[in-house]
Design a protein around this motif. Structure first.
Motif, short mmCIF file in Angstrom:
data_model
loop_
_atom_site.label_atom_id
_atom_site.label_comp_id
_atom_site.label_asym_id
_atom_site.label_seq_id
_atom_site.Cartn_x
_atom_site.Cartn_y
_atom_site.Cartn_z
N GLY A 228 -0.86 9.65 9.33
CA GLY A 228 -2.04 10.10 8.61
C GLY A 228 -2.70 9.02 7.76
O GLY A 228 -3.75 9.27 7.16
N LEU A 229 -2.11 7.83 7.71
CA LEU A 229 -2.67 6.75 6.89
C LEU A 229 -3.74 5.99 7.67
O LEU A 229 -3.63 5.82 8.89
N PRO A 230 -4.77 5.50 6.97
CA PRO A 230 -5.83 4.73 7.64
C PRO A 230 -5.25 3.53 8.39
O PRO A 230 -4.41 2.80 7.86
N GLY A 231 -5.68 3.37 9.64
CA GLY A 231 -5.24 2.24 10.45
C GLY A 231 -3.91 2.44 11.14
O GLY A 231 -3.47 1.58 11.89
N LEU A 232 -3.23 3.56 10.90
CA LEU A 232 -1.92 3.79 11.50
C LEU A 232 -1.89 4.98 12.46
O LEU A 232 -0.81 5.46 12.82
#
Length: 161
Positions: A148-152
């Motif tokens: 759910g993290l940006p870029g992941l």
């Protein structure tokens, strides 16, 4: 620090500077009592679930090797503490070693031990989960958090021809 739910702590770090600069080595460190902890899991552990001393090497990770996550679990396979770091791309060293004299784990996450390009800002989060659930469920929650993290966002699995 943030507590999104009982048993989970998020520690946010933010660095900023006006001019690009190489960041200093940063070490987040804490202790965890060795109460009902019988093993340690980390991505490069293979079949070894044994505890290491606090003076031993940590578990290195970066984009091409491993992941920054460590799980301390009980003999019954219950999570006692799982910690993970949001920066899965840059070099990170996680550590959980036994300090025999005080019966605690010395835990840490160390950043920027390897040189990185100069930067003006850096943000990351340490996630600590002490909920009493199956250790594999705690690890599954880590992968869902990372996803759910940006870029992941996980890459889609290609279809077979």
């Amino acid at each position: 620090m943030e507590t999104p739910e009982v048993g989970i702590e998020l520690v946010h770090i933010r660095l900023s500077t006006e001019q690009p600069a190489a960041p200093p080595v940063i070490r987040l460190a804490w202790e965890q009592p060795i109460t009902d902890i019988h093993g340690v899991w980390h991505p490069n552990g293979c079949r070894n679930r044994g505890m290491v001393p606090d003076w031993g090497a940590g578990y290195a990770s970066k984009l091409t090797v491993s992941s920054p996550v460590v799980c301390l679990f009980s003999g019954a396979g219950r999570n006692r503490m799982t910690f993970a770091f949001s920066d899965t791309l840059n070099p990170v060293v996680c550590h959980a070693g036994v300090h025999e004299e005080t019966a605690v784990f010395h835990c840490s996450v160390t950043l920027f031990e390897e040189p990185v390009a100069p930067l003006t800002s850096y943000e990351a989060t340490l996630r600590v989960d002490c909920r009493d659930l199956a250790y594999y469920d705690s690890l599954n929650h880590v992968q869902m958090w990372w996803s759910g993290l940006p870029g992941l966002t996980p890459s889609p699995v290609p279809r077979l021809p």
